[in-house]
Design a protein around this motif. Sequence first.
Motif, PDB file in Angstrom:
ATOM      1  N   THR A  61       0.879  -0.936   0.186  1.00 33.99           N
ATOM      2  CA  THR A  61       0.041   0.142  -0.116  1.00 33.99           C
ATOM      3  C   THR A  61       0.874   0.981  -0.187  1.00 33.99           C
ATOM      4  N   TYR A  62       0.093   2.975  -0.074  1.00 32.10           N
ATOM      5  CA  TYR A  62       0.641   3.485  -0.437  1.00 32.10           C
ATOM      6  C   TYR A  62       1.554   3.752   1.457  1.00 32.10           C
ATOM      7  N   GLY A  63       0.269   3.748   2.037  1.00 23.17           N
ATOM      8  CA  GLY A  63       1.249   3.970   3.097  1.00 23.17           C
ATOM      9  C   GLY A  63       2.650   3.175   4.158  1.00 23.17           C
ATOM     10  N   SER A  64       1.946   1.647   3.588  1.00 20.66           N
ATOM     11  CA  SER A  64       3.454   0.579   3.650  1.00 20.66           C
ATOM     12  C   SER A  64       4.868   1.494   3.378  1.00 20.66           C
ATOM     13  N   LYS A  65       4.760   2.370   2.077  1.00 20.88           N
ATOM     14  CA  LYS A  65       5.962   2.399   0.936  1.00 20.88           C
ATOM     15  C   LYS A  65       6.585   3.808   1.631  1.00 20.88           C
ATOM     16  N   GLN A  66       5.613   4.364   2.547  1.00 20.85           N
ATOM     17  CA  GLN A  66       6.247   6.142   2.987  1.00 20.85           C
ATOM     18  C   GLN A  66       6.744   5.334   4.293  1.00 20.85           C
ATOM     19  N   ARG A  67       5.577   4.387   4.977  1.00 18.86           N
ATOM     20  CA  ARG A  67       6.963   3.837   6.663  1.00 18.86           C
ATOM     21  C   ARG A  67       7.853   3.504   6.006  1.00 18.86           C
ATOM     22  N   ARG A  68       7.897   2.609   4.845  1.00 24.79           N
ATOM     23  CA  ARG A  68       9.119   2.261   5.175  1.00 24.79           C
ATOM     24  C   ARG A  68      10.678   2.776   4.204  1.00 24.79           C
ATOM     25  N   LEU A  69      10.374   4.006   3.240  1.00 23.22           N
ATOM     26  CA  LEU A  69      11.194   5.689   2.861  1.00 23.22           C
ATOM     27  C   LEU A  69      11.712   5.821   4.734  1.00 23.22           C
ATOM     28  N   ALA A  70      10.271   5.900   5.085  1.00 27.42           N
ATOM     29  CA  ALA A  70      10.312   7.155   6.662  1.00 27.42           C
ATOM     30  C   ALA A  70      11.424   6.537   7.239  1.00 27.42           C
ATOM     31  N   GLY A  71      11.734   5.011   7.050  1.00 24.74           N
ATOM     32  CA  GLY A  71      12.371   4.317   8.241  1.00 24.74           C
ATOM     33  C   GLY A  71      14.328   4.836   7.582  1.00 24.74           C
ATOM     34  N   LYS A  72      13.731   4.366   6.151  1.00 27.63           N
ATOM     35  CA  LYS A  72      15.419   4.465   5.415  1.00 27.63           C
ATOM     36  C   LYS A  72      15.834   5.266   5.189  1.00 27.63           C
ATOM     37  N   SER A  73      15.327   6.986   5.729  1.00 27.00           N
ATOM     38  CA  SER A  73      15.631   7.766   5.437  1.00 27.00           C
ATOM     39  C   SER A  73      16.214   8.320   6.920  1.00 27.00           C
ATOM     40  N   GLN A  74      15.490   7.751   8.098  1.00 28.92           N
ATOM     41  CA  GLN A  74      15.861   7.723   9.892  1.00 28.92           C
ATOM     42  C   GLN A  74      17.245   7.046   9.279  1.00 28.92           C
ATOM     43  N   ARG A  75      17.399   5.568   9.457  1.00 29.11           N
ATOM     44  CA  ARG A  75      18.662   5.127   9.368  1.00 29.11           C
ATOM     45  C   ARG A  75      19.498   6.091   9.102  1.00 29.11           C
ATOM     46  N   SER A  76      19.505   5.903   7.949  1.00 33.09           N
ATOM     47  CA  SER A  76      20.457   6.925   6.877  1.00 33.09           C
ATOM     48  C   SER A  76      21.053   7.918   7.820  1.00 33.09           C
ATOM     49  N   GLU A  77      20.368   8.790   8.615  1.00 38.84           N
ATOM     50  CA  GLU A  77      20.556   9.752   9.386  1.00 38.84           C
ATOM     51  C   GLU A  77      21.690   9.633  10.443  1.00 38.84           C
ATOM     52  N   ILE A  78      21.241   8.483  11.237  1.00 44.86           N
ATOM     53  CA  ILE A  78      21.810   7.827  12.288  1.00 44.86           C
ATOM     54  C   ILE A  78      23.510   7.620  12.048  1.00 44.86           C
ATOM     55  N   LYS A  79      23.161   6.615  10.785  1.00 43.84           N
ATOM     56  CA  LYS A  79      24.928   6.451  10.502  1.00 43.84           C
ATOM     57  C   LYS A  79      25.200   7.407   9.803  1.00 43.84           C
ATOM     58  N   ALA A  80      24.608   8.933   9.130  1.00 41.72           N
ATOM     59  CA  ALA A  80      25.363  10.016   8.640  1.00 41.72           C
ATOM     60  C   ALA A  80      26.069  11.200  10.150  1.00 41.72           C
ATOM     61  N   SER A  81      25.563  10.767  10.700  1.00 39.81           N
ATOM     62  CA  SER A  81      25.795  11.452  12.457  1.00 39.81           C
ATOM     63  C   SER A  81      27.567  10.385  12.616  1.00 39.81           C
ATOM     64  N   ARG A  82      27.344   9.584  12.073  1.00 38.75           N
ATOM     65  CA  ARG A  82      28.442   9.118  12.546  1.00 38.75           C
ATOM     66  C   ARG A  82      29.826   9.185  12.355  1.00 38.75           C
ATOM     67  N   GLY A  83      31.646   8.748  12.910  1.00 34.74           N
ATOM     68  CA  GLY A  83      31.664   9.205  12.130  1.00 34.74           C
ATOM     69  C   GLY A  83      33.726  10.231  12.940  1.00 34.74           C
ATOM     70  N   ARG A  84      34.062  10.866  12.268  1.00 37.82           N
ATOM     71  CA  ARG A  84      34.888  10.777  13.271  1.00 37.82           C
ATOM     72  C   ARG A  84      34.592  12.904  14.102  1.00 37.82           C
ATOM     73  N   VAL A  85      35.356  12.555  15.345  1.00 37.34           N
ATOM     74  CA  VAL A  85      34.618  14.274  16.300  1.00 37.34           C
ATOM     75  C   VAL A  85      35.575  14.796  16.546  1.00 37.34           C
ATOM     76  N   SER A  86      35.329  15.887  15.875  1.00 37.08           N
ATOM     77  CA  SER A  86      36.314  16.991  15.283  1.00 37.08           C
ATOM     78  C   SER A  86      36.026  18.271  16.863  1.00 37.08           C
ATOM     79  N   ASP A  87      37.305  18.353  16.251  1.00 36.12           N
ATOM     80  CA  ASP A  87      37.370  19.718  18.101  1.00 36.12           C
ATOM     81  C   ASP A  87      36.884  21.018  17.515  1.00 36.12           C
TER      82      ASP A  87
END
Length: 136
Positions: free
Chosen positions: A110-136
Motif C-alpha cells: 500500500t502507499y502508506g506502507s511504502k511511505q513508512r518503509r522510506l521514512a524508516g530508511k531515511s531515519q536510519r540513513s541520518e543515524i549512520k551519516a552522523s557517525r564518524g570522527r569527532v572534530s574539536d
Amino acid sequence: MPAPLKFPVDEREVEFSAIRAQGAGGQNVNKVSSAVHLRFDIAASSLPDAIKERLLALNDSRITQEGVLVLKAQQHRTQEMNRADALARLQEVVDSVSNPPKARRATKPTYGSKQRRLAGKSQRSEIKASRGRVSD
C-alpha cells in the motif's frame, strides 16, 4: 457428532504388526506385544492422486523414502485400542492434507506502507551519516 470423513482410509490397505511397547509398565510391557506398528503405502492406496501427492510432499519423518507412512501406537494397554489409536492418527494425517492449500494472490504494498518503509530508511540513513570522527 464428528463430521463425516471426506477420504476414509481403507483398513485393508493398512498393514499392522504387533510389537512390544517401550518404557515403563512392568511385567505387562515385558511379556505382551500390545504396541502396534501401522504401515500405510501411500502410492498403492486408493486415495485420490492429489491427496497422495500432498502426503508424499509432507516433510514428515514418519514417511519413508519408499513412500510408506509408519506409525507406532503404544499408549494403551490392549493391542485393539492401540490399533484403533493408530488408525485414528493415520486418518488425522490424511485429513490434514485433504483440503488443498489456498493459492497465493500477489498483492502490491500500500502507499502508506511504502511511505513508512522510506521514512524508516531515511531515519536510519541520518543515524549512520552522523557517525564518524569527532572534530574539536
